[in-house]
Design a protein around this motif. Sequence first.
Motif, PDB file in Angstrom:
ATOM      1  N   MET A 178       0.861  -1.189   0.000  1.00 20.01           N
ATOM      2  CA  MET A 178       0.000   0.000   0.000  1.00 20.01           C
ATOM      3  C   MET A 178       0.897   1.238   0.000  1.00 20.01           C
ATOM      4  O   MET A 178       1.663   1.457   0.946  1.00 20.01           O
ATOM      5  CB  MET A 178      -0.863  -0.001   1.268  1.00 20.01           C
ATOM      6  N   VAL A 179       0.832   2.018  -1.062  1.00 26.20           N
ATOM      7  CA  VAL A 179       1.556   3.292  -1.087  1.00 26.20           C
ATOM      8  C   VAL A 179       0.690   4.303  -0.338  1.00 26.20           C
ATOM      9  O   VAL A 179      -0.507   4.420  -0.622  1.00 26.20           O
ATOM     10  CB  VAL A 179       1.779   3.782  -2.533  1.00 26.20           C
ATOM     11  N   VAL A 180       1.295   4.994   0.613  1.00 24.01           N
ATOM     12  CA  VAL A 180       0.504   5.937   1.409  1.00 24.01           C
ATOM     13  C   VAL A 180       0.839   7.363   0.991  1.00 24.01           C
ATOM     14  O   VAL A 180       2.002   7.781   1.035  1.00 24.01           O
ATOM     15  CB  VAL A 180       0.787   5.765   2.922  1.00 24.01           C
ATOM     16  N   LYS A 181      -0.183   8.075   0.563  1.00 25.25           N
ATOM     17  CA  LYS A 181       0.009   9.477   0.175  1.00 25.25           C
ATOM     18  C   LYS A 181      -0.900  10.340   1.044  1.00 25.25           C
ATOM     19  O   LYS A 181      -2.112  10.098   1.117  1.00 25.25           O
ATOM     20  CB  LYS A 181      -0.327   9.655  -1.312  1.00 25.25           C
ATOM     21  N   ARG A 182      -0.270  11.298   1.691  1.00 26.24           N
ATOM     22  CA  ARG A 182      -1.041  12.134   2.617  1.00 26.24           C
ATOM     23  C   ARG A 182      -2.179  12.848   1.890  1.00 26.24           C
ATOM     24  O   ARG A 182      -2.016  13.332   0.775  1.00 26.24           O
ATOM     25  CB  ARG A 182      -0.139  13.172   3.295  1.00 26.24           C
ATOM     26  N   GLY A 183      -3.319  12.846   2.546  1.00 31.22           N
ATOM     27  CA  GLY A 183      -4.476  13.522   1.967  1.00 31.22           C
ATOM     28  C   GLY A 183      -5.241  12.633   0.993  1.00 31.22           C
ATOM     29  O   GLY A 183      -6.328  12.981   0.547  1.00 31.22           O
ATOM     30  N   GLU A 184      -4.660  11.479   0.612  1.00 30.38           N
ATOM     31  CA  GLU A 184      -5.333  10.591  -0.342  1.00 30.38           C
ATOM     32  C   GLU A 184      -5.880   9.355   0.350  1.00 30.38           C
ATOM     33  O   GLU A 184      -7.038   9.016   0.194  1.00 30.38           O
ATOM     34  CB  GLU A 184      -4.365  10.125  -1.436  1.00 30.38           C
ATOM     35  N   ASN A 185      -5.001   8.646   1.081  1.00 22.07           N
ATOM     36  CA  ASN A 185      -5.431   7.342   1.592  1.00 22.07           C
ATOM     37  C   ASN A 185      -4.906   7.005   2.979  1.00 22.07           C
ATOM     38  O   ASN A 185      -4.968   5.846   3.382  1.00 22.07           O
ATOM     39  CB  ASN A 185      -5.046   6.232   0.601  1.00 22.07           C
ATOM     40  N   GLU A 186      -4.369   8.004   3.728  1.00 21.42           N
ATOM     41  CA  GLU A 186      -3.815   7.595   5.022  1.00 21.42           C
ATOM     42  C   GLU A 186      -4.903   7.164   6.001  1.00 21.42           C
ATOM     43  O   GLU A 186      -4.633   6.403   6.933  1.00 21.42           O
ATOM     44  CB  GLU A 186      -2.862   8.637   5.624  1.00 21.42           C
TER      45      GLU A 186
END
Length: 348
Positions: A178-186
Amino acid sequence: MAETRIATASPAALATTRDRLGRSLRDLRISVTDRCNFRCVYCMPKEVFGKDYAFLERKEILTFEEIARATRIFSELGVEKIRLTGGEPLVRRNLEQLIEMLARVPGLDLTLTTNGSLLARKARALKDAGLRRITVSLDSLDEAVFRRLNDVDFPVAKVLEGIEAAASAGLAPVKINMVVKRGENEDGILPMARFFRGTGHILRFIEYMDVGHTNGWRMDDVVSAREIVAMIDREMPLEPVDPNYTGEVAERWRYKDGSGEIGVIASVTQAFCRDCTRARLSTDGKLYTCLFATAGHDLRALLRGGASDADIRMAVSGIWSKRTDRYSEVRTAQTVKLQKIEMSYIGG
Ligand code: SAM
């Protein structure tokens, strides 16, 4: 003179080739296609990879025979692990045939990274062809978030079906990235941890990286591995686990109650360049010695130009011995702007 040296250099001697920072060549990631059926907003955004995008033409991409030959040569140079990637590797037609060819190279750990969209119907054939393990990318369990991220309206359930099919086929333990991008899917970190805990699958969280130059990366977008571990640990206590081997990319943690393990890949906040033993072969046969490279070395010209295996071994060994890459350790606001090659082309 140079030719004599090529003919007499033994594979065993070349297999010990180290780069300028003392790192050996142990892993090769091979991108088998630059195409993908997803348009993940952080990887292949539609505005760039749209209808008019010039993907590689068939004649430009390495054939299965060329990939197999390159793999044999890399294995003679000490490579122990091959990961097929892309683009989306499962969109390359008859990929099982390539896997069968690669599985015949002795002593190789053969694995593949996929978005899972075609896995439910292909898992068994991949396993039968000789694939050992598999990593499936899944950035959220939330239907709306996942569809927004993959940007082709692909449902979560189909990826989950693929993961189960892979596990049943014996490609276990399945790793889930899981790539975690702030504001998208955290917000999805805890639901993912809860969901996969106790399943035997290994969930790994990846810090969002500044690969390529089309994703508009900013440091603020990164949710650090430390933050992720702390968040999970508060609800589901964790303890560290020793790495399986030196240079393992993921830092391992296990649930204290014995219900499984997770990994975090802190490529931005805790760079691991000093242990990096990875090379990458692009879809059109260019060799890259770093994920963040701006240029590669044309192995296709050698593969198609009559070079012998010994010539190619020498060429690769020469490239590796000059390697000084340590991009993630020296990342600055300036390096982020470099014209780095795209991940979909070089392979994730
Ligand atoms: N299509 C396959 C897949 O989805 O796994 C293989 C190729 S994809 C480029 C490999 C992995 O790279 C995926 O897990 C993807 O999420 C990850 N990735 C792409 N861009 C990234 C970025 N900027 N930072 C971190 N990981 C990224």
